[in-house]
Design a protein around this motif. Sequence first.
Motif, short mmCIF file in Angstrom:
data_model
loop_
_atom_site.label_atom_id
_atom_site.label_comp_id
_atom_site.label_asym_id
_atom_site.label_seq_id
_atom_site.Cartn_x
_atom_site.Cartn_y
_atom_site.Cartn_z
N MET A 124 47.13 31.70 49.00
CA MET A 124 45.74 31.23 48.97
C MET A 124 45.51 30.22 50.11
O MET A 124 44.48 30.29 50.80
CB MET A 124 45.40 30.59 47.62
CG MET A 124 45.29 31.59 46.50
SD MET A 124 44.67 30.94 44.94
CE MET A 124 45.69 29.55 44.60
N CYS A 125 46.45 29.31 50.30
CA CYS A 125 46.32 28.33 51.39
C CYS A 125 46.28 29.04 52.74
O CYS A 125 45.44 28.74 53.58
CB CYS A 125 47.47 27.33 51.35
SG CYS A 125 47.39 26.18 49.97
N SER A 126 47.17 29.98 52.94
CA SER A 126 47.24 30.71 54.20
C SER A 126 45.94 31.46 54.48
O SER A 126 45.45 31.48 55.62
CB SER A 126 48.42 31.68 54.16
OG SER A 126 48.49 32.42 55.34
N ARG A 177 54.20 21.29 50.83
CA ARG A 177 54.90 20.82 49.64
C ARG A 177 54.08 21.19 48.42
O ARG A 177 52.88 20.99 48.38
CB ARG A 177 55.06 19.30 49.70
CG ARG A 177 55.86 18.73 48.54
CD ARG A 177 56.16 17.26 48.77
NE ARG A 177 55.01 16.44 48.44
CZ ARG A 177 54.87 15.79 47.29
NH1 ARG A 177 55.79 15.87 46.36
NH2 ARG A 177 53.82 15.04 47.06
N LEU A 178 54.74 21.77 47.44
CA LEU A 178 54.11 22.08 46.16
C LEU A 178 54.81 21.26 45.08
O LEU A 178 56.04 21.14 45.09
CB LEU A 178 54.22 23.57 45.83
CG LEU A 178 53.52 24.52 46.79
CD1 LEU A 178 53.82 25.96 46.40
CD2 LEU A 178 52.04 24.27 46.82
N GLN A 179 54.05 20.73 44.17
CA GLN A 179 54.63 19.93 43.10
C GLN A 179 54.03 20.38 41.77
O GLN A 179 52.82 20.25 41.57
CB GLN A 179 54.35 18.44 43.31
CG GLN A 179 54.93 17.57 42.22
CD GLN A 179 54.63 16.09 42.47
OE1 GLN A 179 53.94 15.73 43.40
NE2 GLN A 179 55.16 15.26 41.62
N GLY A 204 42.99 14.39 48.55
CA GLY A 204 43.31 13.52 49.68
C GLY A 204 42.90 14.21 50.97
O GLY A 204 42.43 15.36 50.95
N ARG A 205 43.09 13.54 52.08
CA ARG A 205 42.69 14.12 53.37
C ARG A 205 43.41 15.43 53.64
O ARG A 205 42.83 16.37 54.18
CB ARG A 205 42.97 13.12 54.50
CG ARG A 205 42.44 13.57 55.82
CD ARG A 205 42.56 12.49 56.89
NE ARG A 205 42.70 13.14 58.18
CZ ARG A 205 43.84 13.30 58.83
NH1 ARG A 205 44.95 12.81 58.35
NH2 ARG A 205 43.88 13.93 59.98
N GLU A 206 44.67 15.50 53.26
CA GLU A 206 45.46 16.71 53.48
C GLU A 206 46.09 17.21 52.19
O GLU A 206 47.17 17.79 52.21
CB GLU A 206 46.55 16.43 54.52
CG GLU A 206 45.99 16.12 55.89
CD GLU A 206 47.07 15.92 56.93
OE1 GLU A 206 48.27 15.97 56.58
OE2 GLU A 206 46.72 15.73 58.10
N ALA A 207 45.43 16.99 51.07
CA ALA A 207 46.01 17.39 49.78
C ALA A 207 44.96 18.03 48.87
O ALA A 207 43.79 17.63 48.90
CB ALA A 207 46.62 16.17 49.09
N PHE A 208 45.40 19.01 48.12
CA PHE A 208 44.56 19.68 47.15
C PHE A 208 45.25 19.68 45.80
O PHE A 208 46.47 19.63 45.71
CB PHE A 208 44.31 21.14 47.56
CG PHE A 208 43.56 21.29 48.83
CD1 PHE A 208 42.19 21.36 48.83
CD2 PHE A 208 44.22 21.37 50.04
CE1 PHE A 208 41.48 21.51 50.00
CE2 PHE A 208 43.54 21.51 51.22
CZ PHE A 208 42.15 21.58 51.21
N ARG A 209 44.45 19.77 44.76
CA ARG A 209 44.97 19.91 43.41
C ARG A 209 44.51 21.28 42.92
O ARG A 209 43.32 21.58 42.96
CB ARG A 209 44.42 18.81 42.52
CG ARG A 209 44.89 18.88 41.11
CD ARG A 209 44.30 17.69 40.33
NE ARG A 209 44.85 17.63 39.01
CZ ARG A 209 45.98 17.02 38.67
NH1 ARG A 209 46.66 16.39 39.60
NH2 ARG A 209 46.41 17.02 37.45
N MET A 210 45.45 22.12 42.52
CA MET A 210 45.14 23.46 42.05
C MET A 210 45.61 23.61 40.62
O MET A 210 46.72 23.21 40.29
CB MET A 210 45.82 24.52 42.91
CG MET A 210 45.37 24.57 44.32
SD MET A 210 46.26 25.90 45.16
CE MET A 210 45.51 25.83 46.76
N ILE A 211 44.76 24.19 39.79
CA ILE A 211 45.12 24.44 38.40
C ILE A 211 45.04 25.94 38.18
O ILE A 211 43.96 26.53 38.25
CB ILE A 211 44.19 23.70 37.43
CG1 ILE A 211 44.26 22.20 37.70
CG2 ILE A 211 44.55 24.03 35.99
CD1 ILE A 211 43.25 21.39 36.91
N LEU A 212 46.20 26.56 37.96
CA LEU A 212 46.27 28.00 37.71
C LEU A 212 46.43 28.25 36.22
O LEU A 212 47.19 27.56 35.54
CB LEU A 212 47.48 28.61 38.42
CG LEU A 212 47.52 28.56 39.93
CD1 LEU A 212 48.81 29.20 40.43
CD2 LEU A 212 46.34 29.25 40.55
N THR A 213 45.75 29.26 35.71
CA THR A 213 45.98 29.68 34.33
C THR A 213 46.83 30.95 34.32
O THR A 213 47.39 31.30 33.30
CB THR A 213 44.66 29.94 33.59
OG1 THR A 213 43.87 30.84 34.35
CG2 THR A 213 43.90 28.64 33.40
#
Length: 78
Positions: free
Chosen positions: A35-37, A45-47, A16-25
């Motif tokens: 990482m964001c910083s 917000r993290l979900q 999204g405009r202000e959203a990322f999807r991260m997949i960590l193993t």
Amino acid sequence: KTMGEMTKPCKVSRSGREAFRMILTQGLNRQMRRMCSALGYKARRLQRVRIMNIHLGTLNSGQWRHLTDTELAGLLPD
């Protein structure tokens, strides 16, 4: 584990405009926020949506549910 330790690569995509999807193993404490910083973003917000083969669905914070037989089989060694 300490700061500065290299972890396995993660996958990042914009959702999204202000959203990322991260997949960590492999994740470390507060890794996503760090990482964001480092890239000039602030994680507001993290979900968590999945842990291994277990999709959390609509569980709210503090809620739990029994694992299905399929989920349990995916966690146990053959």
